[in-house]
Scaffold this active site. Structure first.
Site, mmCIF file in Angstrom:
data_model
loop_
_atom_site.group_PDB
_atom_site.id
_atom_site.type_symbol
_atom_site.label_atom_id
_atom_site.label_comp_id
_atom_site.label_asym_id
_atom_site.label_seq_id
_atom_site.Cartn_x
_atom_site.Cartn_y
_atom_site.Cartn_z
ATOM 1 N N ASP A 80 92.872 66.702 24.685
ATOM 2 C CA ASP A 80 93.287 66.149 23.403
ATOM 3 C C ASP A 80 94.208 67.063 22.614
ATOM 4 O O ASP A 80 95.249 66.640 22.116
ATOM 5 C CB ASP A 80 92.047 65.830 22.565
ATOM 6 C CG ASP A 80 92.397 65.231 21.221
ATOM 7 O OD1 ASP A 80 93.037 64.162 21.206
ATOM 8 O OD2 ASP A 80 92.052 65.832 20.192
ATOM 9 N N ASP A 83 91.859 72.102 22.551
ATOM 10 C CA ASP A 83 90.541 72.157 23.170
ATOM 11 C C ASP A 83 90.585 71.490 24.540
ATOM 12 O O ASP A 83 91.659 71.281 25.104
ATOM 13 C CB ASP A 83 89.517 71.479 22.267
ATOM 14 C CG ASP A 83 89.950 70.044 21.895
ATOM 15 O OD1 ASP A 83 90.881 69.514 22.523
ATOM 16 O OD2 ASP A 83 89.349 69.458 20.961
ATOM 17 N N TYR A 234 87.328 61.954 15.819
ATOM 18 C CA TYR A 234 88.087 60.735 15.555
ATOM 19 C C TYR A 234 87.090 59.616 15.245
ATOM 20 O O TYR A 234 86.317 59.198 16.113
ATOM 21 C CB TYR A 234 88.944 60.343 16.760
ATOM 22 C CG TYR A 234 89.966 61.387 17.141
ATOM 23 C CD1 TYR A 234 91.177 61.495 16.461
ATOM 24 C CD2 TYR A 234 89.704 62.283 18.180
ATOM 25 C CE1 TYR A 234 92.098 62.473 16.796
ATOM 26 C CE2 TYR A 234 90.632 63.253 18.522
ATOM 27 C CZ TYR A 234 91.823 63.350 17.831
ATOM 28 O OH TYR A 234 92.733 64.314 18.155
ATOM 29 N N GLU A 461 97.708 73.514 14.339
ATOM 30 C CA GLU A 461 97.125 72.658 15.368
ATOM 31 C C GLU A 461 98.220 71.983 16.181
ATOM 32 O O GLU A 461 99.294 71.647 15.670
ATOM 33 C CB GLU A 461 96.250 71.588 14.709
ATOM 34 C CG GLU A 461 95.517 70.673 15.679
ATOM 35 C CD GLU A 461 94.346 71.360 16.355
ATOM 36 O OE1 GLU A 461 94.536 71.822 17.496
ATOM 37 O OE2 GLU A 461 93.266 71.433 15.751
#
Length: 817
Positions: A80, A83, A234, A461
């Site tokens: 994703d 990670d 999510y 991120e």
């Protein structure tokens, strides 16, 4: 001081990254749109290849990645973000955006030679989605969130750590029915059908079959499912926008009116509205949790109805000059800024929708076509550096870009310590092992501030959904403005630090024994990996025993401590084995060397303490100082541990670390494990070595802890070995020859020229090192040249000075300070 001398002798280097904080600004830089959009698209594909899970395809171009998580319940797909969790929702969302970009702007990708690579990456995700469709339900997540987000390491060794910590050999997977996720799967698979129906009809038919099945379940259930395992990451909030979006894609794929009828008669009445209003929502952005605006654009295109064209135009007006008294926030540098998390993700996705709208809905309206195209251009070019700081928010594009992107595998971290990655000047500073080319970071705040820290996730991120709209927008840009792929990208990476090496100290020593403490180290990242058949050798000289009338039969060896004595990695030690003449070695071999793995503080090194001794009744005869592997070692507890090339390490029978007593070094193909032998080239210049050794000196003066030392690499030692093995490269020869011109005479020939070849280079360091422990004899001019400090003796001090000269810490020889 002992530590300093030992570390300099080993030439340990600390390689650190850089960090930057982009300040708030009050003016906008003059636009500079001189960017290669073809290269940007190429590098975005690289990012998606980095994210690949499972058995990697042969077309994957990331030299430092290898297979990972091959036994997932559904293999493949994309990790994703930084990670290693896999979410069907974000895989589907990202695949839809990439598919849309290909479908709309295939001509541009053909022109820049990226069509095949792009198709391969798209199909990688689509095939995963097919695997996640179980017929009556879907796999919505794979991975253990509680473990994944507390451990930092590379994907290739993830399962080794997971098994160690949990006892499990397979990651958990979770299933459900969920209208949001299944509708987005349907949308993605429809784009796959449309993209491949002509070139790969069988695969396209498979995509469409699963798209229809997923949509029918989503429409029948009309609910958010029991997908609680992913809600920490999510959490879908609605499902009608997903059904609306998917129905439009199914209409495009099948031509069946029933899908548009569902939109008109059912879905639109249930779509989101503006706060405290019945007006359909237009003030948010297209993203994984809200695909209403993308659905509205498709619906306007599919129906040709001006009502829906006007409705979608409200969205673009809000993002540009404003609509209905509402306008998105703009930063001082001109970035439309929606929210803290993924500010660039939202802006670039809207840019893509603007490109599509300009080329379809407003193609015949010059004013709006130009307005929305300029808006999209401005957003994308801001990402590449059209801002007052000339700062690129795409990793590896431009000269200035983030250094602390939040991503585990690209960091190459071996000890589970990550907070200092991408920074300098602190005890935990580390550089990334790899550059995460093509990754779009989260982006700046509403004042153009950007904190380049790995722990500031909202800024640094990276994620597959962050890159999705950005990549689709690049498809439009190469179609409109051209560009070219870099024929030399990506280069095959070579290690920045030693991956497998030995660290040791003297535990105890006396007139009858030597006790050594050793660490077998695994800092591998090219790719991260373990070695099952792992061993190392300690060499010692018994000439003093022979002279006293004794023999090797009087020598015994034993292990006093083995970190892995109680597990599968237990170490065994051999009886002394003759190497040459009076030099012997003992071999310490792991039953299973995979226990030494780059996954944490207690795993990246394996400790063993062993003793070589003679009977106490002949005490006084034993002399360890002439032992080959004893050189450089000191006795001062934990701080005494130094990286030593004189304890050699092996993968099976292949030397992978160190220098054997006869000068044998690892072959280039074993030092550089990821580079094909025929293209492996070692290039070392004294200028490069000087810079890196200087950085090591600066770090040593801060008296770093042992954990910080674990980030250091013995690169110069490896380069010495490679230099000898290849007889130096042209660059090294030219640089060393220039340095030799400053060398004076020590009363012989050329001071430092120990091998008498007319120049002073690293090969002389190795020869002098052997001479200093009497492994070789120097005579005549060679002996005179070896006296590098002009004290009429040849010893280890001369070795140190000669090494410092070769890396330009000493200006001339002899050096008498």
């Amino acid at each position: 001081m002992k530590k300093w001398l030992a570390v300099i002798s080993a030439a340990i280097l600390a390689l650190t990254g850089t960090s930057a904080v982009v300040p708030a600004v009050t003016s906008t830089a003059e636009n500079n749109t001189d960017y290669n959009y073809g290269e940007a698209l190429q590098k975005s594909m690289f990012f998606y290849e980095v994210q690949q899970s499972g058995e990697l395809p042969d077309w994957n171009e990331v030299s430092w990645r290898a297979d990972s998580m091959t036994n997932d319940y559904v293999s493949g797909g994309w990790y994703d973000a930084g990670d290693h969790l896999k979410f069907t929702l974000t895989n589907a969302y990202a695949a839809t955006m990439l598919g849309w970009g290909l479908l709309q702007y295939r001509d541009g990708m053909e022109a820049v030679g990226q069509e095949t690579l792009y198709e391969n990456n798209l199909q990688w995700a689509l095939d995963y989605l097919v695997g996640c469709d179980l017929g009556d339900e879907i796999v919505y997540m794979i991975g253990d969130g509680s473990f994944d987000h507390v451990w930092w390491g590379s994907a290739e060794v993830y399962m080794a750590k997971y098994e160690l910590m949990t006892g499990e050999t397979e990651r958990p997977y979770y299933t459900c029915n969920d209208s949001c996720i299944e509708a987005q799967m349907a949308a993605a698979l429809c784009t796959g059908y449309l993209c491949f129906k002509d070139s790969q009809p069988d695969k396209a038919a498979e995509y469409l079959e699963h798209a229809v099945a997923c949509f029918e379940r989503a429409d029948a259930n009309r609910s958010i499912g029991d997908d609680t395992e992913e809600h920490s990451y999510y959490k879908p909030s609605t499902f009608y926008d997903d059904l609306f979006y998917a129905a439009n894609w199914l209409y495009m794929a099948t031509g069946e009116q029933k899908y548009l009828d569902l939109c008109a008669n059912d879905y639109i009445d249930n779509l989101g509205t503006e706060e405290q209003s019945t007006e359909l929502k237009y003030t948010w952005g297209h993203c994984w949790d809200d695909v209403m605006q993308g659905g509205m654009l498709l619906y306007a295109i599919n129906t040709g109805d001006s009502t829906w064209k006007t409705q979608f135009q409200k969205h673009l007006e809000y993002w540009t000059t404003g609509y209905g008294g509402k306008q998105i926030t703009y930063t001082p540098d001109g970035l439309p800024w929606l929210t803290t998390w993924g500010s660039l993700r939202h802006a670039t996705t809207t840019a893509f929708l603007a490109y599509v709208a300009a080329d379809t809905l407003f193609a015949d309206d010059e004013t709006y076509c130009e307005k929305y195209t300029e808006f999209a251009d401005g957003v994308m070019n801001y990402c590449f550096g059209d801002n007052s700081s000339n700062y690129s928010y795409v990793v590896g594009m431009s000269d200035t870009y983030p250094q602390a992107w939040h991503h585990r595998t690209s960091s190459g971290v071996w000890d589970d310590k990550w907070t200092g990655i991408g920074t300098t000047g602190t005890d935990d500073s580390k550089e990334h092992a790899h550059i995460l080319y093509g990754a779009l970071v989260g982006g700046p705040d509403q004042n153009d501030n950007f904190s380049d820290k790995i722990s500031d996730y909202q800024y640094t991120e990276v994620a597959i959904d962050y890159n999705a709209g950005y990549t689709a927008a690049l498809c439009a840009m190469v179609s409109k403005y051209g560009g070219s792929a870099d024929p030399d990208f990506p280069e095959t990476e070579t290690p920045k630090w030693d991956e497998f090496f030995m660290r040791a100290s003297i535990n105890q020593a006396s007139g009858s024994y030597t006790e050594i403490k050793v660490y077998a180290m695994n800092h591998s990242a090219w790719p991260a990996r373990t070695i099952q058949d792992l061993s190392y050798r300690y060499y010692f000289d018994i000439s003093e025993l022979i002279d006293a009338g004794y023999s090797i039969d009087d020598v015994s060896v034993k292990i006093g401590y083995d970190q892995h004595a109680s597990d599968k990695g237990q170490i065994s030690i051999s009886d002394p084995i003759l190497y040459d003449g009076t030099v012997y070695y003992v071999e310490l071999r792991f039953a299973d060397g995979s226990v030494v793995m780059p996954t944490g503080q207690s795993e990246h090194r394996s400790e063993c303490q062993f003793r070589i001794s003679i009977p106490d009744n002949i005490q006084g005869v034993w002399d360890a100082t002439n032992d080959y592997s004893y050189q450089m070692l000191v006795q001062d507890g934990e701080d005494a541990m130094v990286d030593t090339p004189y304890i050699t390490m092996y993968d099976g029978d292949t030397l992978i670390w160190g220098i054997e007593p006869d000068g044998t070094t690892p072959s280039e193909t074993t030092v550089t494990t990821t580079e094909p032998a025929e293209t492996t080239t070692v290039e070392m210049t004294t200028t490069e070595a000087t810079t890196e050794t200087t950085s090591e000196t600066a770090e040593l003066t801060t008296e770093s802890t042992e954990v910080t030392e674990a980030t250091e690499a013995t690169e110069v030692t490896s380069e010495i070995a490679k230099e000898t093995a290849t007889e130096a490269t042209t660059a090294a020869t030219e640089e060393t020859t220039a340095a030799t011109d400053t060398t004076g005479s020590s009363g012989g020939g050329l001071c430092g020229d120990v091998n008498l070849n007319g120049k002073v280079d690293l090969a002389d360091v190795i020869l002098l090192s052997k001479a200093s422990i009497q492994l070789v004899d120097l005579e005549g001019t060679a002996l005179l040249n070896a006296d590098c400090n002009a004290d009429s003796a040849v010893d280890r001090n001369d070795v140190l000075i000669l090494l410092e000269f070769c890396v330009q810490l000493v200006d001339q020889l002899p050096h008498t300070e």
